[in-house]
Design an enzyme around this catalytic site. Sequence first.
Site, PDB file in Angstrom:
ATOM      1  N   ARG A 142      35.700 -12.740 -13.344  1.00 32.52           N
ATOM      2  CA  ARG A 142      35.929 -13.899 -12.625  1.00 32.52           C
ATOM      3  C   ARG A 142      37.285 -14.470 -12.617  1.00 32.52           C
ATOM      4  NH1 ARG A 142      31.673 -18.735 -12.988  1.00 32.52           N
ATOM      5  NH2 ARG A 142      32.763 -19.007 -14.785  1.00 32.52           N
ATOM      6  N   ASP A 143      38.100 -13.718 -13.138  1.00 29.02           N
ATOM      7  CA  ASP A 143      39.626 -14.493 -13.043  1.00 29.02           C
ATOM      8  C   ASP A 143      40.437 -13.455 -12.945  1.00 29.02           C
ATOM      9  OD1 ASP A 143      41.567 -16.343 -12.994  1.00 29.02           O
ATOM     10  OD2 ASP A 143      41.735 -16.560 -15.161  1.00 29.02           O
ATOM     11  N   ILE A 144      40.323 -12.104 -12.042  1.00 31.82           N
ATOM     12  CA  ILE A 144      41.214 -11.126 -11.913  1.00 31.82           C
ATOM     13  C   ILE A 144      42.386 -11.593 -11.272  1.00 31.82           C
ATOM     14  CG2 ILE A 144      41.683  -8.882 -10.937  1.00 31.82           C
ATOM     15  CD1 ILE A 144      39.762  -8.609 -13.372  1.00 31.82           C
TER      16      ILE A 144
END
Length: 788
Positions: free
Chosen positions: A709-711
């Site tokens: 969820r935070d690439i």
Amino acid sequence: MLQLRTCECVFVLSYCYLALLTVAQVTSPSEVNVLLAVKNNLIDPMKHLSDWNKGDPCAFKWTGVFCSNSTGTDDYLHVEELQLMNMNLSGSLAPELGQLSHLKILDFTWNKLTGSIPREIGNLSSLKLLLLNGNKLSGSLPDELGYLSKLDRLQVDQNNISGPLPKSFANMSSIRHLHLNNNSISGQIPPELHKLSALFHLLLDNNNLSGYLPPELSKLPEMRIIQLDNNNFSGSGIPATYSNLSRLAKLSLRNCSLHGSIPDLSSIRKLYYLDLSKNNLDGSIPSKLSDSMRTIDLSENHLSGPIPGSFSNLHFLQRLSLESNQLNGSVPAEIWQKMNSTKSARLTIDLRNNSLSSISGALNLPDNVTLRLGGNPICKSANTANLMQFCGSEAGGDWTTERSMNSTTTCPVQACPIDNFYEYVPASPLPCFCASPLKVGYRLKSPSFSYFDPYAPQFELYVTSSLNLNPYQLAIDSFFWEEGPRLRMYLKLFPPANTTHSNTFNESEVRRIRGIFTSWQFPGDNFFGPYELLNFTLVGPYAGMHFDPKGKSISKGVLVAIILGAIACAIAISSVLTLLIAGRFARNHRKLSSRHLTSKAFMKIDGVKGFTFKELALATDNFNSSTQGQKEFLTEIKLLSRLHHRNLVSLVGYCDEEEQGLIMDHHISQMDYKGKGTLNFGSRLSIALGSAKGILYLHTEAQPPVFHRDIKATNILLDSKLNAKVADFGLSRLAPVLDDEGNLPNHVSTVVRGTPVSLTPYYAYILRKTYGIRGKSMHDDSEFASYY
Ligand SMILES: *[C@@H]1O[C@H](CO)[C@@H](O)[C@H](O)[C@H]1NC(C)=O
Ligand SMILES: *[C@@H]1O[C@H](CO)[C@@H](O)[C@H](O)[C@H]1NC(C)=O
Ligand SMILES: *[C@@H]1O[C@H](CO)[C@@H](O)[C@H](O)[C@H]1NC(C)=O
Ligand SMILES: *[C@@H]1O[C@H](CO)[C@@H](O)[C@H](O)[C@H]1NC(C)=O
Ligand SMILES: *[C@@H]1O[C@H](CO)[C@@H](O)[C@H](O)[C@H]1NC(C)=O
Ligand SMILES: *[C@@H]1O[C@H](CO)[C@@H](O)[C@H](O)[C@H]1NC(C)=O
Ligand SMILES: *[C@@H]1O[C@H](CO)[C@@H](O)[C@H](O)[C@H]1NC(C)=O
Ligand SMILES: *[C@@H]1O[C@H](CO)[C@@H](O)[C@H](O)[C@H]1NC(C)=O
Ligand SMILES: *[C@@H]1O[C@H](CO)[C@@H](O)[C@H](O)[C@H]1NC(C)=O
Ligand SMILES: *[C@@H]1O[C@H](CO)[C@@H](O)[C@H](O)[C@H]1NC(C)=O
Ligand SMILES: *[C@@H]1O[C@H](CO)[C@@H](O)[C@H](O)[C@H]1NC(C)=O
Ligand SMILES: *[C@@H]1O[C@H](CO)[C@@H](O)[C@H](O)[C@H]1NC(C)=O
């Protein structure tokens, strides 16, 4: 189960960042905390200390913090100087200052500090200079300062200190300069101070001292200047023993309520200055004084008898003030006729308001001699018309009106055009040499002359030789006398004018010159007396220069250390990774992972450093990150310990000592010192593919699967072979897993929150800037879909 009690924090792999710090040499962690406490106690309206939170104080050279240039036995750098002069700081001095055990110079001059001097400063056993003058400090002088056995200079003048002068100061066995003038210090001067065998200057003027003048002070073998004006030693006399102060240059006891007669001081061979004015002294003037006398002020006493004939041998006299006494007899004209005009170009003789009746010898007054006779019988006698010009009643002591020096130049104005910060060097050997001066506010605290003009050339030589400059490089821009008397001046220092000339000083010269002023490396001079540095402001071409010994940016040494650290770190990581793989850590992780975390034996891997909570606190800016509950913490350890893939960062360890923290290894090796991305297309593609594989593993192979969820680019780290490593599971969420029967659960059980331990923003920035890759941030895993 996991046992997470008060653990020593031991990490499975060494954490790169800490490795970097260790190799790069950092400030002792306790001293970092002291500096933060010091800053917390200060109010800093001009934001001079705004960099006192960025990185490491010594490695990143915080403003005014000067460190040892190599590590001590404890492998840390230590703060040796705090130079915070003239920064408009208010607030108070933190007691924690007492913990800077390597401190040599503590300089807070010319600020607005309030509160009292912390007694803990007495713990600074290495301290040489304690400079607190020009503040608003109150309270009394702590007895503990007496423990400062290496102290050379104590300047607390111009504050609001009250209470007594502690007896314990007699223990300051190295002290040479004791400057406590202009406070409200009261009580007796401790006779014990006679033990200060190194004492040169004792300045206690303008206080509220009382009692008697201790005769014992005559035992001070090195004493040069005693200035005690404006105190109230009511009933005391001037001890006759003071004639034993054989090296005394100046004795100033103006307005001290002294009684009795003036002792014979003729054995003091180099006395320049004697001010006993405004007391209740009686008897006659001593028949002989040193031939070196520049200033004699015995005015406003009850002295009687004649003016000694020996005064005509004082060839260098500049001021003789005997007004308002009961002197009688005749005035020896030889006093001004024998004046050595080559050395002493001015003389003021004030004899007003006495009972003098005649002049012996021809009047014959030379140029530059001022004579005042008003209020004497001599002015009333009929046959002295030629004296009437000296019989006015105007005020004496015209030292306040001494002219300022003007520099004049015949060079064309437009030839020095650059801007206001450049001007002609007045005494330059090259005609019309134009340069930018360093401007220095400077004050002589207790000079031994009364007129400066005749001694200005000597003073210029004294200053330039102390600074290792040529005499023409100094111009005294202006000077004026202040109460005291003290001589305030504004100096200009010019760069050298020769064939290789530059019209500015370079940064290291500026540092060198300022360093001489601020560390009081000037050789002592009895005649000019102690000085004060008032300001050393860097403007024009010097604006932005720094005083720190090695410049402001990270030094090459530190950079090399960081690179070495990074390499060492990469090696450490890969070897431990190999070890882990060999130990089949990656297999059966469901069973093993919790055991690993509980087994101390496992934690003690050779070559792996154990970290204390304090070290972690330093590394992480006091855990400037989120904290979470015990349950989530355990869940995260469990989760992260299961994730093992060549394209993921792996768990390094954890800490559960005062604060919980997970340590992730950081893979950094894109050594692009200048911060420019230089990856070719092939590398980029391979990085993208690697990242995609890592994410694919998270989504499909991890047990249970995880959504990152935070690439984004900053969460993709590179190892030494440019292998991509997905990092920072801060926003990750567990994917729903099918239960044993193949059904979806009712709810997603665990939410993993932020990775608690992270770099301080500044280090993260430096590391990214130095090693990182830049690029478009990708907020959604789906942006990688095309690489699947
Ligand atoms: C480092 O310290 C040593 C010993 O105090 C000193 O001689 C040397 O000049 C210092 N070097 C620098 C660059 O300050
Ligand atoms: C101190 O503050 C005054 C205004 O309050 C300002 O004019 C002056 O430049 C400041 N001095 C320094 C050294 O910052
Ligand atoms: C520092 O000073 C305080 C107060 O003077 C004293 O109580 C303390 O023991 C000192 N600490 C050390 C380490 O000397
Ligand atoms: C100095 O301190 C005294 C108390 O000791 C206080 O009354 C006075 O106002 C202070 N003066 C200044 C100028 O701060
Ligand atoms: C320091 O001074 C005090 C007071 O004069 C004295 O009692 C004490 O013995 C001295 N200590 C040392 C180490 O000289
Ligand atoms: C010291 O105190 C005296 C008397 O209050 C005052 O005239 C003088 O200006 C002060 N000097 C300084 C440097 O503050
Ligand atoms: C000076 O000391 C006397 C006692 O010796 C005291 O009465 C007076 O208040 C003090 N003055 C100041 C300004 O502290
Ligand atoms: C003036 O002083 C100089 C230097 O001390 C000395 O050589 C000279 O003889 C003196 N002249 C007189 C007239 O005293
Ligand atoms: C008088 O003083 C001026 C300025 O200090 C000096 O230039 C001049 O030489 C002096 N004259 C004598 C006769 O000393
Ligand atoms: C110096 O300059 C000032 C004005 O700037 C002038 O009043 C004064 O007379 C000059 N002094 C000399 C000695 O030239
Ligand atoms: C520095 O000190 C000099 C001499 O007192 C003064 O004239 C000047 O204004 C000061 N400059 C600053 C920037 O404070
Ligand atoms: C120029 O002056 C500086 C400082 O005095 C000196 O170090 C340097 O050697 C001089 N250079 C030449 C070429 O004279």
